[in-house]
Write an enzyme that holds these catalytic residues in place. Structure first.
Site, short mmCIF file in Angstrom:
data_model
loop_
_atom_site.label_atom_id
_atom_site.label_comp_id
_atom_site.label_asym_id
_atom_site.label_seq_id
_atom_site.Cartn_x
_atom_site.Cartn_y
_atom_site.Cartn_z
N CYS A 1 21.08 18.97 13.81
CA CYS A 1 19.68 19.27 14.08
C CYS A 1 19.53 20.43 15.06
O CYS A 1 20.49 20.88 15.67
CB CYS A 1 19.01 18.05 14.67
SG CYS A 1 19.28 16.58 13.68
N GLY B 1 18.44 22.18 10.21
CA GLY B 1 17.90 20.93 9.68
C GLY B 1 16.68 21.20 8.85
O GLY B 1 15.74 21.83 9.35
N ASN C 1 20.23 16.33 19.17
CA ASN C 1 21.14 16.91 18.18
C ASN C 1 22.52 16.31 18.43
O ASN C 1 23.02 16.37 19.54
CB ASN C 1 21.20 18.44 18.35
CG ASN C 1 22.32 19.10 17.56
OD1 ASN C 1 22.85 20.13 17.97
ND2 ASN C 1 22.68 18.54 16.42
N GLY C 2 23.08 15.72 17.38
CA GLY C 2 24.41 15.14 17.52
C GLY C 2 24.45 13.77 16.91
O GLY C 2 23.57 13.40 16.12
N TYR D 1 29.99 27.65 10.10
CA TYR D 1 28.87 27.53 9.16
C TYR D 1 27.51 27.34 9.82
O TYR D 1 26.55 28.01 9.47
CB TYR D 1 29.15 26.35 8.22
CG TYR D 1 27.96 25.88 7.40
CD1 TYR D 1 27.44 26.67 6.37
CD2 TYR D 1 27.34 24.66 7.67
CE1 TYR D 1 26.34 26.25 5.61
CE2 TYR D 1 26.24 24.23 6.92
CZ TYR D 1 25.74 25.03 5.89
OH TYR D 1 24.67 24.61 5.16
O1 LIG Z 1 31.80 22.72 -0.67
P1 LIG Z 1 30.37 22.38 -0.44
O2 LIG Z 1 30.17 20.91 -0.25
O3 LIG Z 1 29.47 22.96 -1.48
O4 LIG Z 1 29.94 22.98 0.98
C1 LIG Z 1 30.26 24.27 1.43
C2 LIG Z 1 29.20 25.27 1.07
O5 LIG Z 1 27.91 24.89 1.62
C3 LIG Z 1 27.46 25.87 2.52
O6 LIG Z 1 26.50 26.74 1.90
P2 LIG Z 1 24.92 26.55 1.99
O7 LIG Z 1 24.33 26.76 0.66
O8 LIG Z 1 24.60 25.25 2.65
O9 LIG Z 1 24.39 27.65 3.02
P3 LIG Z 1 24.54 29.23 3.20
O10 LIG Z 1 23.48 29.89 2.37
O11 LIG Z 1 24.30 29.43 4.67
O12 LIG Z 1 25.91 29.66 2.81
C4 LIG Z 1 28.69 26.66 2.91
O13 LIG Z 1 28.36 27.98 3.29
C5 LIG Z 1 29.51 26.64 1.65
O14 LIG Z 1 29.05 27.63 0.75
N1 LIG Z 2 22.55 16.18 12.91
C1 LIG Z 2 21.91 15.71 13.94
O1 LIG Z 2 21.94 16.28 15.01
C2 LIG Z 2 21.15 14.43 13.70
C3 LIG Z 2 20.60 13.72 14.92
C4 LIG Z 2 20.50 12.21 14.70
N2 LIG Z 2 21.82 11.62 14.68
C5 LIG Z 2 19.74 11.93 13.41
O2 LIG Z 2 20.34 11.59 12.43
O3 LIG Z 2 18.55 12.09 13.40
MG LIG Z 3 27.36 28.80 1.56
#
Ligand SMILES: O=P(O)(O)OC[C@H]1O[C@H](OP(=O)(O)OP(=O)(O)O)[C@H](O)[C@@H]1O
Ligand SMILES: NC(=O)CC[C@H](N)C(=O)O
Ligand SMILES: [Mg+2]
Length: 505
Positions: free
Chosen positions: A2, A28, A102-103, A259
């Site tokens: 988050c 998020g 967040n966490g 990421y």
């Molecule tokens: O192997 P997977 O389970 O598919 O996860 C990995 C992928 O998901 C994310 O992309 P995403 O579309 O979330 O965001 P981005 O546009 O920032 O790359 C990440 O950049 C990889 O491309």
């Molecule tokens: N990814 C997060 O930071 C999530 C915060 C919290 N654990 C929730 O699920 O709402």
């Molecule tokens: Mg991606």
């Protein structure tokens, strides 16, 4: 993963918090919320499932009055995706407190029982964050005086650190006092503080998950909140800070750099962008060394996060870099979507291959990470259908073989494509002619080279080491039972109608 934000301003903060949440949206996409305090010392809350732009209509913004507020964008990693678990959460005693987190806590079940038995506090949802708020409230309740002193608040947070386990970067408001922010003793989740000087030399303060939120509002980055540290800014703008942990160390989450975070953010003194360039450089060198006889015509990133690393790989390999995919700008990040079928469909809607860059060519595709393999499988099928000859794939992060328990939704090892597979088996499973992963030591160096004070990173998804302790096979099994893909669907339905304290429409 988050995003959180808190502002103590000299004028209305609703628009600034809204704007900050829009630049933290990549952390998020499921729910968003803002709380402010109006001039009668009442909380004004609006939270719901959806993107920031959809959750807050004009009439909600008008209701969010006051110069002090916090906000949250949610990516659910505990409990369910129900709107009743959108944040911030609220308790009315002591004083009236609201909190955004967040966490992820790793001892939520024990804590839930504890707050009920010892403190007679009822937690209405399955959210770990609501439990955290109640623990904090209970510790504050132990001081009989009003108002609380900064030291009272800091010693409550000291106690919170010793009771809760896991990862947390939190912002909270205490009625009659001000804004409180704190970070877990390992600094797993990020948190920065900044300031902005306004008329009459008055200073406004802001805390946020990422520095990019400060940038767009013209706040100047002061520094990161240290692991274990707490910040208290009174409602009239006095800043206090204190280290509240007896045993704190820097173990920031490595996946923020791979990421999660935006490239233009500076986290723990490390530029996310620069770290991704370094990841590309190191992976490019590995490819040049290990794939000497592999005939690559062109390097193509799988947008969007991998673009910075891919450009550097192309430079090192001395091959053309091409934008072979067109990204639909109206589809968000797929990895943080809640459910495998939504993720799979969205990859198709999000990315389309530009035939001209693939037909008859041997392409090296680059992604920042391969988690469940959803993206790679869909993309590889797509590029073959537009005539690619050979398809090679490089991942700027190593194989992900272990669950995450600190706020990334990877709770089940067997859902990970690299689980129990060799690199060749992974290549086969996603349909690549060849596959290469970054080495963990190179990934770590790409980040720590920029800040000599950071000696460790939280790398559990790669190495299975959980720095906070308390994570054993039985914990992971219970997590799997709670949060596997099929279980999540059911929990979300069960919690749909638990909305209390929320204005709804
Ligand atoms: O192997 P997977 O389970 O598919 O996860 C990995 C992928 O998901 C994310 O992309 P995403 O579309 O979330 O965001 P981005 O546009 O920032 O790359 C990440 O950049 C990889 O491309
Ligand atoms: N990814 C997060 O930071 C999530 C915060 C919290 N654990 C929730 O699920 O709402
Ligand atoms: Mg991606």
């Amino acid at each position: 993963m988050c995003g959180v934000v808190g502002i103590v301003g000299c004028s209305a903060v609703n628009q600034s918090i809204y704007d900050a949440l829009t630049v933290l949206q990549h952390r998020g996409q499921d729910a968003a919320g803002i709380v402010t305090i109006d001039n009668q010392n009442r909380f004004r809350l609006r939270k719901a499932n959806g993107l920031v732009k959809d959750v807050f209509q004009e009439h909600h913004m008008q209701r969010l009055q006051g110069n002090l507020g916090i906000g949250h964008v949610r990516y659910p990693t505990a409990g369910s995706s129900s709107p009743s678990e959108a944040q911030p959460f609220y308790v009315n005693s002591p004083y009236g407190i609201t909190l955004a987190h967040n966490g992820n806590l790793t001892n939520t079940d024990q804590l839930r029982n504890k707050v009920f038995q010892l403190a007679k506090r009822h937690v209405n949802t399955n959210s770990d964050s609501e439990v955290l708020l109640n623990i904090f409230a209970n510790e504050l309740d132990k001081f009989p005086t009003f108002p609380l002193t900064a030291d009272n608040i800091f010693s409550a947070i000291h106690n919170v650190h010793s009771i809760i386990k896991g990862a947390y970067a939190c912002v909270a408001i205490i009625i009659g006092h001000g804004l409180v922010a704190f970070r877990d003793p390992y600094g797993i989740r990020p948190l920065v503080i900044g300031k902005r000087v306004v008329e009459n030399q008055k200073v406004e303060y802001m805390v946020a998950s990422e520095s990019v939120a400060l940038d767009i509002l013209d706040f100047e980055l002061i520094r990161d909140v240290e692991p274990g540290e707490a910040i208290y800014i009174t409602q009239d703008g006095q800043l206090h800070s204190k280290q509240c942990s007896d045993n704190y160390k820097y173990y920031p989450c490595i996946f923020e750099y791979v990421y999660f975070a935006r490239p233009d953010s500076l986290i723990n003194g490390v530029s996310v962008y620069q770290s991704r360039i370094e990841m590309g450089k190191k992976l490019g060198e590995k490819i040049a060394k290990e794939w000497q006889n592999v005939d690559i015509d062109v390097v193509i990133p799988i947008p969007e996060t991998s673009c910075d690393a891919a450009l550097e790989i192309a430079r090192i390999l001395n091959k053309p870099y091409r934008q072979g995919f067109v990204k639909n700008r109206y589809v968000g990040r797929t990895f943080i979507m809640p459910g495998q079928s939504a993720r799979r469909l969205s990859v198709r809607r999000k990315l389309n291959a530009n035939r001209i860059e693939f037909e008859g060519k041997n392409v090296l595709l680059v992604d920042d990470s391969i988690v469940r393999g959803t993206t790679s499988k869909e993309i590889l099928e797509m590029v073959r259908s537009v005539g690619a000859k050979k398809v090679y794939l490089a991942s700027a992060a190593p194989e992900i073989r272990h669950p995450n328990v600190y706020g990334i939704d990877m709770p089940v090892a067997s859902e990970l494509i690299a689980y129990n597979r060799t690199v060749d088996e992974i290549a086969q499973a996603i349909g690549a002619d060849k596959l290469i992963f970054q080495d963990l030591s190179d990934l770590i160096d790409s980040i720590t080279e920029q800040n000599s004070n950071i000696h460790h990173l939280e790398c559990s998804v790669f190495d299975g080491i959980y720095v906070t302790g308390g994570i054993d096979d039985s914990y992971l099994l219970s997590l799997e039972q709670k949060r596997s893909e099929s279980k999540k669907l059911r929990t979300s339905k069960e919690s749909e109608n638990l909305e209390i304290y929320n204005e709804g429409q």
